[in-house]
Design an enzyme around this catalytic site. Structure first.
Site, PDB file in Angstrom:
ATOM      1  CG  ASP A   9      -1.811   1.158   1.383  1.00  0.00           C
ATOM      2  OD1 ASP A   9      -1.646   2.161   0.648  1.00  0.00           O
ATOM      3  OD2 ASP A   9      -2.706   1.097   2.249  1.00  0.00           O
ATOM      4  CB  ILE A  10       1.752   3.679  -2.671  1.00  0.00           C
ATOM      5  CG1 ILE A  10       2.986   4.534  -2.958  1.00  0.00           C
ATOM      6  CG2 ILE A  10       0.450   4.451  -2.904  1.00  0.00           C
ATOM      7  CD1 ILE A  10       3.209   4.830  -4.431  1.00  0.00           C
ATOM      8  CG  ASN A  23      -8.088  13.486 -11.807  1.00  0.00           C
ATOM      9  OD1 ASN A  23      -7.904  14.691 -11.623  1.00  0.00           O
ATOM     10  ND2 ASN A  23      -8.856  12.763 -10.999  1.00  0.00           N
ATOM     11  N   GLY A  31      -8.928   4.719  -7.337  1.00  0.00           N
ATOM     12  CA  GLY A  31      -7.680   3.969  -7.334  1.00  0.00           C
ATOM     13  C   GLY A  31      -6.631   4.554  -6.405  1.00  0.00           C
ATOM     14  CG  ASP A  33      -5.962  10.910  -7.646  1.00  0.00           C
ATOM     15  OD1 ASP A  33      -5.285  11.556  -6.825  1.00  0.00           O
ATOM     16  OD2 ASP A  33      -6.697  11.462  -8.493  1.00  0.00           O
ATOM     17  N   GLY A 119      -4.056   1.154 -14.246  1.00  0.00           N
ATOM     18  CA  GLY A 119      -5.389   0.964 -13.678  1.00  0.00           C
ATOM     19  C   GLY A 119      -6.448   1.381 -14.682  1.00  0.00           C
ATOM     20  CE1 TYR A 121      -7.094   8.106 -15.916  1.00  0.00           C
ATOM     21  CE2 TYR A 121      -5.001   9.036 -16.533  1.00  0.00           C
ATOM     22  CZ  TYR A 121      -6.259   9.177 -15.996  1.00  0.00           C
ATOM     23  OH  TYR A 121      -6.675  10.409 -15.540  1.00  0.00           O
TER      24      TYR A 121
END
Length: 169
Positions: A9-10, A23, A31, A33, A119, A121
């Site tokens: 998990d970032i 975005n 996601g 973001d 993801g 995109y």
């Protein structure tokens, strides 16, 4: 520069800077973001509102403080949206090189990246990994000592591990 991969998990990694797959509005989304905005708290959205002006172009990057995250900074980058016809891998690679440029300007020595573009995109894990690893390896700057690809699924981890092996010097 040391490059590693890990499943995780970032929003929980202890690094100088984490990269957000943002975005162009910088106002949060789904996601990675959405997870970063949720973990950082409402001040991140306020900081992004001050930066956004006309939005961030695809392939560029900008930093904010990380607020409630364990990192010091969040570097926001906008990947090309393959599902909308943005299929140039150079734009995807630019997300990584511009993020490293910003990290170096901040004095960040450790940077964690998600799989930008892989993801919603629409970039395949293999294509995203090849662009990411290639860009990080080719980055001409200095100061960043360790890049960690923090990935949220086994398929991404395998793709990034394969790209690292395929691009070994």
């Amino acid at each position: 520069m040391r490059i590693t991969t890990e499943l995780g998990d970032i929003t929980r990694v202890d690094v100088d800077a984490i990269v957000n797959a943002a975005n162009s509005s910088l106002l949060g989304g789904g996601g990675v973001d959405g997870a970063i905005h949720a973990a950082a708290g409402p001040r991140l959205l306020d900081a992004c509102r001050k930066l956004r002006r006309n939005g961030l172009p695809v392939g560029d990057a900008v930093a904010t403080p990380a607020f409630e995250l364990p990192a010091r900074w969040v570097i926001h980058t906008v990947g090309p949206n393959r599902t909308r016809g943005q299929t140039d891998p150079a734009l995807l690679a630019s997300c990584f090189t511009r993020s490293l440029d910003v990290a170096a300007e901040l004095g960040a020595r450790t940077v964690a990246f998600p799989a930008v573009g892989a993801g919603a995109y629409g970039w395949s894990p293999d294509d995203a990994a090849a662009a990411a690893v290639g860009a990080v390896r080719a980055w001409p700057g200095d100061g960043v000592e360790h890049v960690r690809f923090v990935l949220f699924g086994e398929r991404l981890l395998t793709a990034f591990d394969t790209a690292l092996g395929d691009n070994a010097p």
